[in-house]
Design a protein around this motif. Structure first.
Motif, PDB file in Angstrom:
ATOM      1  N   THR A 246       0.864  -1.175   0.000  1.00 38.51           N
ATOM      2  CA  THR A 246       0.000   0.000   0.000  1.00 38.51           C
ATOM      3  C   THR A 246       0.907   1.233   0.000  1.00 38.51           C
ATOM      4  O   THR A 246       2.107   1.128   0.195  1.00 38.51           O
ATOM      5  CB  THR A 246      -0.921   0.039   1.232  1.00 38.51           C
ATOM      6  N   THR A 247       0.323   2.387  -0.225  1.00 38.74           N
ATOM      7  CA  THR A 247       1.110   3.620  -0.230  1.00 38.74           C
ATOM      8  C   THR A 247       0.485   4.627   0.714  1.00 38.74           C
ATOM      9  O   THR A 247      -0.715   4.614   0.966  1.00 38.74           O
ATOM     10  CB  THR A 247       1.204   4.221  -1.645  1.00 38.74           C
ATOM     11  N   GLY A 248       1.343   5.529   1.244  1.00 48.00           N
ATOM     12  CA  GLY A 248       0.893   6.517   2.206  1.00 48.00           C
ATOM     13  C   GLY A 248       0.884   7.907   1.628  1.00 48.00           C
ATOM     14  O   GLY A 248       1.274   8.143   0.490  1.00 48.00           O
ATOM     15  N   GLY A 249       0.471   8.862   2.454  1.00 48.85           N
ATOM     16  CA  GLY A 249       0.270  10.228   2.003  1.00 48.85           C
ATOM     17  C   GLY A 249      -1.213  10.521   1.910  1.00 48.85           C
ATOM     18  O   GLY A 249      -2.061   9.660   2.171  1.00 48.85           O
ATOM     19  N   GLY A 250      -1.543  11.755   1.536  1.00 51.94           N
ATOM     20  CA  GLY A 250      -2.945  12.116   1.379  1.00 51.94           C
ATOM     21  C   GLY A 250      -3.582  11.399   0.211  1.00 51.94           C
ATOM     22  O   GLY A 250      -2.912  10.755  -0.598  1.00 51.94           O
ATOM     23  N   PRO A 251      -4.913  11.496   0.050  1.00 55.83           N
ATOM     24  CA  PRO A 251      -5.604  10.853  -1.062  1.00 55.83           C
ATOM     25  C   PRO A 251      -5.008  11.275  -2.404  1.00 55.83           C
ATOM     26  O   PRO A 251      -4.891  12.454  -2.706  1.00 55.83           O
ATOM     27  CB  PRO A 251      -7.045  11.352  -0.917  1.00 55.83           C
ATOM     28  N   GLY A 252      -4.603  10.279  -3.202  1.00 58.60           N
ATOM     29  CA  GLY A 252      -4.032  10.565  -4.515  1.00 58.60           C
ATOM     30  C   GLY A 252      -2.550  10.870  -4.507  1.00 58.60           C
ATOM     31  O   GLY A 252      -1.945  11.020  -5.578  1.00 58.60           O
ATOM     32  N   GLU A 253      -1.911  10.993  -3.327  1.00 62.49           N
ATOM     33  CA  GLU A 253      -0.488  11.340  -3.287  1.00 62.49           C
ATOM     34  C   GLU A 253       0.413  10.113  -3.410  1.00 62.49           C
ATOM     35  O   GLU A 253       1.369  10.115  -4.179  1.00 62.49           O
ATOM     36  CB  GLU A 253      -0.168  12.086  -1.986  1.00 62.49           C
ATOM     37  N   ASP A 254       0.173   9.055  -2.632  1.00 60.36           N
ATOM     38  CA  ASP A 254       0.904   7.789  -2.735  1.00 60.36           C
ATOM     39  C   ASP A 254       2.416   7.996  -2.652  1.00 60.36           C
ATOM     40  O   ASP A 254       3.180   7.448  -3.444  1.00 60.36           O
ATOM     41  CB  ASP A 254       0.569   7.079  -4.058  1.00 60.36           C
ATOM     42  N   LYS A 255       2.889   8.759  -1.678  1.00 58.01           N
ATOM     43  CA  LYS A 255       4.296   9.164  -1.669  1.00 58.01           C
ATOM     44  C   LYS A 255       5.252   8.102  -1.146  1.00 58.01           C
ATOM     45  O   LYS A 255       6.408   8.060  -1.561  1.00 58.01           O
ATOM     46  CB  LYS A 255       4.469  10.441  -0.833  1.00 58.01           C
ATOM     47  N   ASP A 256       4.819   7.264  -0.222  1.00 52.12           N
ATOM     48  CA  ASP A 256       5.751   6.328   0.386  1.00 52.12           C
ATOM     49  C   ASP A 256       5.171   4.922   0.365  1.00 52.12           C
ATOM     50  O   ASP A 256       3.968   4.717   0.391  1.00 52.12           O
ATOM     51  CB  ASP A 256       6.093   6.743   1.815  1.00 52.12           C
ATOM     52  N   ALA A 257       6.069   3.937   0.304  1.00 54.73           N
ATOM     53  CA  ALA A 257       5.660   2.540   0.201  1.00 54.73           C
ATOM     54  C   ALA A 257       5.480   1.922   1.579  1.00 54.73           C
ATOM     55  O   ALA A 257       6.223   2.230   2.516  1.00 54.73           O
ATOM     56  CB  ALA A 257       6.702   1.759  -0.588  1.00 54.73           C
ATOM     57  N   ARG A 258       4.502   1.007   1.670  1.00 53.44           N
ATOM     58  CA  ARG A 258       4.211   0.300   2.918  1.00 53.44           C
ATOM     59  C   ARG A 258       3.974  -1.171   2.588  1.00 53.44           C
ATOM     60  O   ARG A 258       2.877  -1.555   2.187  1.00 53.44           O
ATOM     61  CB  ARG A 258       2.999   0.914   3.616  1.00 53.44           C
ATOM     62  N   VAL A 259       5.019  -1.972   2.733  1.00 55.11           N
ATOM     63  CA  VAL A 259       4.915  -3.398   2.458  1.00 55.11           C
ATOM     64  C   VAL A 259       4.135  -4.073   3.584  1.00 55.11           C
ATOM     65  O   VAL A 259       4.276  -3.717   4.761  1.00 55.11           O
ATOM     66  CB  VAL A 259       6.315  -4.017   2.304  1.00 55.11           C
ATOM     67  N   LEU A 260       3.303  -5.034   3.234  1.00 55.79           N
ATOM     68  CA  LEU A 260       2.424  -5.767   4.158  1.00 55.79           C
ATOM     69  C   LEU A 260       1.388  -4.863   4.802  1.00 55.79           C
ATOM     70  O   LEU A 260       0.730  -5.256   5.770  1.00 55.79           O
ATOM     71  CB  LEU A 260       3.219  -6.492   5.263  1.00 55.79           C
ATOM     72  N   GLY A 261       1.233  -3.635   4.298  1.00 52.71           N
ATOM     73  CA  GLY A 261       0.274  -2.702   4.869  1.00 52.71           C
ATOM     74  C   GLY A 261       0.727  -2.051   6.153  1.00 52.71           C
ATOM     75  O   GLY A 261      -0.019  -1.259   6.733  1.00 52.71           O
TER      76      GLY A 261
END
Length: 720
Positions: free
Chosen positions: A101-116
Motif C-alpha cells: 500500500t502507499t501513504g500520504g494524502g488521497p491521490g499522493e501515494d508518496k511512500d511505500a508500505r509493504v504488508l500494509g
C-alpha cells in the motif's frame, strides 16, 4: 517459433524483432510468453542473482544492486510501464505491486508500505543504495524519482544474507535502466489539468547507448510540474466545523547519468544523480461555530525545497573463477522549509503571526565489496558469495520559530556508523535451489543536542541467519520461500539526546534504543501458464522490541518523564493472491485482446505493550486491500486501453478515547494509448478519477473528510 521470456506486471502478447539474438534471422517474428509480476527482469544484462542460460553472452548487471531473483515478492518490469495508467514518478508504479500500500494524502501515494504496515517498516533502495531524504522514519519519498530511468521495480518480502537486514516488512527495489546496446533516444512531453484548476506538465529526454563494446553512456533529464491540492472538513461532535483548502504545486528537476567503461583491470560504472524538488504550499483553515457563524481563520504559506546530489562508482573483475565487485557512493540530501502562519479572529482582526524555518542535511558515504566463486562437489552445483559493507551517515536538523531556535527533537546532530559482513551459498540440487547464509551487522550511533550540548550514544550487534529456497515443481508450478532474522532501526528524531519540558511533562530522547527485531517467514506458490497465471503468497512476522513513547518515571518535582522505549512485541500474518487471465486463444478480436489481472491481500496483526498491558493492531494496517486491472489491445497492437482500480479496506486503530476508524477507499485510473508507425505514441490518462475521499471517524464523535483532485493529462512519446 522460439519463446522469449519477459516479465510484465500483467500479461500481454506482443511481437518484436531481436536483431542481436544469436538465432535471429531477418524477418523472424518472436512471440512473447505473457507472465505476471512474479518473474525476473528483462534487461540487456544478466541480474547478479540469476542463473545464466546456455548461449547467453550478456554481461552481468553492474551497479544495480542485488535483485529479488526467486525470492517471495513481486516484479514490475519496464515492458509494462507504458501500458499501465501510471504517471511520471516512481510512486505510481510501486502502488501496483501486490502486498504494497502507499501513504500520504488521497491521490499522493508518496511512500511505500509493504504488508500494509507503517512506512517505518519498509526500506526503499535505488540500485541497492539508500538515498538520503528528509523523513524521520528512514523512508524515501517515491514521488522524487522519475520513471524515465527505471527498468524495474520490485517488492521483496524475504531476504538473503547479501541484503541489508533493515526493514522488517520488506524492501522496495528500484533498478535503473541498463545502457542500450544501440544508440537510443526518447522524448516524452505531457500536459494535464486537475479538477482543482492546477495545470501540470512534464518533459523528459533520454539518450544513450554502447558506443563501443567497452564504452557506453546514457543520461536522463526530467523537468516537471505536478499539481497537488486537497480539501479537508472536520465536523466535531459538538457541532463546530473546520475546513481546510490546500494548494501545493510541485516542481521537479532531475538529472541522472550513467557511464560504463571496460578496461584491462575491470569494468567501471559511474552513476551521478541530481534530484531537486520544490513544493509551494498555500493553506487556509476556516473555523465555524455550531450555529454556522465564522469563528476565525488561519492562513499558511510554506515553501519546501528538497535536494539529493551524489554518485556511485562500481567495479567488477574476474580472476580465474573468482569474481570481485566493489562499489562506493557519496550522497548528500537536504531539505529547507520556510513557513509563515497568520491567525485571524472572528471579526477579521489579526490575532497572531509567526514564522518557522527548518533545515535538514543528510550525508551518506558507503562502500561494499563482494566476492563470488563456484562450487562443484558431486551433486552440489552452485556458488559461494561473501562480502563486506560500510556506511557512514551524518544527519542534522535545525528548526526555529519566530527567530528562536527550537529545542527537543526538532534540533539534533546524529552520526551513525554501519558495518556488516556476510557469507552465503547459492546451491542447486536439480530443480531445487537453496540459499543459506549468515550476516553480521554492527550499528553505532552518536547523538548530540546542539542546544544543551548533551551527548549520548549506543551500539547494537546482530547475528542474522537466513535461508531461502525455491523448487521448480514442473513446467507450470514453482514454490519459493524464506526464513530469516531482520531488524528495524529507530526513527531519527527518537535518537537525539534531547530533553524538553512542556507543562507537567518532561520528554527525553533515547540514543541507546535497540532496533526492533523480527523473525520473518515468507512463502509463494506460483503457477505460470500462457493464459492463466496464479500466485499465492503467505507471510508472518514475529516482532520484538516495538518502540513507543511511554512514561518511564517522575523527576524530583513530580513531573512525568516520557521517552521512546522498546516496550512491546507483536505479530502480523497475511495472505497475498495474484491472478492473470488472458483470452488470446479466442477467435473474436474483441476477446482476444483482453487481459484481466488482480491481486488481493489480507493481513492481521497484534501488538502487545507490556507497560500498559493493552493489545491492539499495528497502526494504519488495513485488514484487506487489492487491485484489479483490465487491459485490451487491438489486433494490430496499436491501440491499448487500460483501467486500474485500487481498494483499501477499513482501518481500525486504538485512539486516546477508544477505537478510531478510517473508512474504506476506492480509486480508479484509466489510460488509452495509440502507437503510430513512425514510433510516435500518444496517450490520454486519467488519475484519481473518483476523487477518492478519506474519512476518519474519531472515538469522540469527530469526523474528518479529506479529498484530492482528479487529473487528466495527454502525452506524446517519440523514440528514435
Amino acid at each position: 517459433m522460439r519463446k522469449v521470456l519477459l516479465t510484465p506486471a500483467f500479461c500481454l502478447t506482443a511481437t518484436v524483432s531481436l536483431a542481436q539474438d544469436p538465432g535471429y534471422r531477418a524477418g523472424d517474428v518472436i512471440e512473447l510468453d505473457a507472465i505476471i509480476v512474479d518473474g525476473s527482469i528483462t534487461a540487456n544484462c544478466v541480474p547478479q542473482d540469476a542463473a545464466r542460460e546456455d548461449g547467453d553472452t550478456r554481461p552481468v548487471c553492474l551497479g544495480r544492486g542485488v535483485g529479488r531473483g526467486d525470492l517471495p515478492g513481486a516484479t514490475l518490469d519496464h515492458s509494462q510501464f507504458d501500458r499501465l495508467p501510471t504517471g511520471a514518478r516512481a510512486n505510481t508504479l510501486v502502488k501496483r505491486l501486490p502486498s504494497v500500500t502507499t501513504g500520504g494524502g488521497p491521490g499522493e501515494d508518496k511512500d511505500a508500505r509493504v504488508l500494509g504496515l507503517d512506512k517505518e517498516y519498509t526500506r526503499t533502495l535505488v540500485d541497492g543504495l539508500q538515498l538520503p531524504d528528509g523523513g524521520e522514519k528512514r523512508e524515501f519519498n517515491l514521488d522524487r524519482y522519475p520513471v524515465a530511468m527505471v527498468d524495474s521495480v520490485e517488492v521483496v518480502r524475504a531476504k538473503t544474507a547479501d541484503m541489508e537486514a533493515d526493514g522488517i516488512a520488506g524492501k522496495i527495489l528500484l533498478h535503473t535502466k541498463d545502457i542500450p546496446d544501440e544508440l537510443t533516444r526518447r522524448v516524452e512531453a505531457t500536459m494535464g489539468r486537475g479538477s482543482d484548476g492546477l495545470n501540470t506538465y512534464g518533459l523528459t529526454g533520454h539518450v544513450g547507448g554502447m558506443i563501443t563494446p567497452d564504452f557506453g553512456a546514457q543520461a536522463v533529464i526530467n523537468i516537471a510540474r505536478d499539481g497537488g491540492s486537497k480539501e479537508k472538513v472536520k465536523d466535531a461532535a459538538n457541532g463546530t466545523r473546520e475546513t481546510e483548502s490546500e494548494s501545493k504545486p510541485i516542481t521537479s528537476r532531475e538529472i541522472l547519468g550513467d557511464v560504463m567503461v571496460g578496461t584491462e583491470v575491470g569494468t567501471f560504472r559511474f552513476k551521478p544523480t541530481v534530484l531537486w524538488q520544490e513544493e509551494a504550499k498555500d493553506k487556509t483553515k476556516a473555523k465555524f461555530t455550531a450555529a454556522g457563524a465564522s469563528n476565525g481563520r488561519e492562513v499558511e504559506d510554506e515553501d519546501k525545497v528538497k535536494q539529493t546530489v551524489g554518485a556511485s562508482l562500481s567495479w567488477v573483475e574476474t580472476f580465474g573463477v573468482l569474481e570481485l565487485e566493489a562499489r562506493g557512493s557519496v550522497f548528500r540530501g537536504s531539505e529547507d522549509k520556510d513557513k509563515t502562519k497568520s491567525t485571524y479572529r472572528a471579526n477579521g482582526a489579526l490575532q497572531s503571526s509567526e514564522t518557522e524555518s527548518e533545515h535538514k542535511v543528510d550525508e551518506n558515504r558507503s562502500f561494499e565489496m563482494d566476492a563470488k566463486a563456484p562450487i562443484l562437489v558431486g551433486p552440489l552445483d552452485g556458488k559461494v558469495k561473501m562480502g563486506l559493507a560500510y556506511r557512514d551517515k551524518h544527519r542534522t536538523k535545525d528548526k526555529d520559530k519566530n527567530g528562536v531556535l527550537a529545542t527537543g527533537k526538532d534540533r539534533y546532530i546524529l552520526d551513525e556508523e554501519y558495518a556488516a559482513g556476510f557469507v552465503m551459498g547459492d546451491l542447486a540440487f536439480g530443480d531445487v535451489t537453496l540459499k543459506p547464509g549468515l550476516r553480521y551487522e554492527y550499528n553505532r550511533l552518536d547523538g548530540r543536542d546542539p542546544t544543551t550540548g548533551a551527548q549520548a550514544g549506543g551500539t547494537s550487534h546482530d547475528l542474522l541467519p537466513s535461508v531461502a529456497a525455491s523448487w521448480q515443481v514442473n513446467e507450470a508450478w514453482s514454490l519459493s520461500g524464506g526464513i530469516g532474522r531482520s531488524v528495524n532501526r529507530p526513527k531519527f528524531d527518537q535518537l537525539s539526546p534531547f530533553e524538553t519540558t512542556s507543562g507537567s511533562t518532561i520528554k527525553i530522547g533515547n540514543p541507546d534504543l535497540d532496533p526492533q527485531r523480527a523473525t520473518t517467514y515468507d512463502l509463494d506458490l506460483t503457477r505460470k501458464g500462457k493464459r492463466v497465471e496464479l500466485v499465492f503468497g503467505l507471510w508472518h512476522r514475529d516482532i520484538t522490541g516495538v518502540i513507543e513513547d511511554v512514561e518511564i518515571g517522575t523527576d524530583a518535582s513530580g513531573k512525568t518523564i516520557e521517552s521512546p522505549q522498546n516496550v512491546g512485541d507483536g505479530t502480523t500474518t497475511g495472505l497475498s493472491m495474484t491472478q492473470r487471465f488472458g483470452f488470446d486463444h479466442l477467435q473474436s478480436p474483441l476477446w482476444a485482446g483482453l487481459t484481466i489481472g488482480s491481486n488481493q491481500n489480507w493481513a492481521r496483526s497484534r501488538l502487545h505493550v507490556a507497560a500498559s498491558g493493552e493489545t491492539r493492531s499495528f497502526k494504519e494496517q488495513p485488514d484487506f486491500w487489492g487491485d484489479i486491472f483490465v487491459e485490451w489491445h487491438s489486433p494490430s497492437d496499436k491501440l491499448s486501453l487500460m483501467a486500474a482500480a485500487g481498494y483499501a479496506g477499513r482501518i481500525t486503530t486504538a485512539g486516546d478515547n477508544g477505537n478510531e476508524v478510517r473508512d474504506s477507499e476506492l480509486t480508479l485510473d484509466l489510460k488509452a494509448t495509440y502507437t503510430f508507425d513512425n514510433d510516435i505514441q500518444v496517450y490520454v490518462m486519467g488519475e484519481n478519477l473518483l476523487e477518492t475521499e478519506r474519512v476518519k471517524r474519531k472515538a469522540n464523535g469527530d469526523v474528518e473528510r479529506e479529498s484530492g483532485p482528479s487529473l487528466v493529462s495527454i502525452g506524446l512519446i517519440k523514440q528514435f
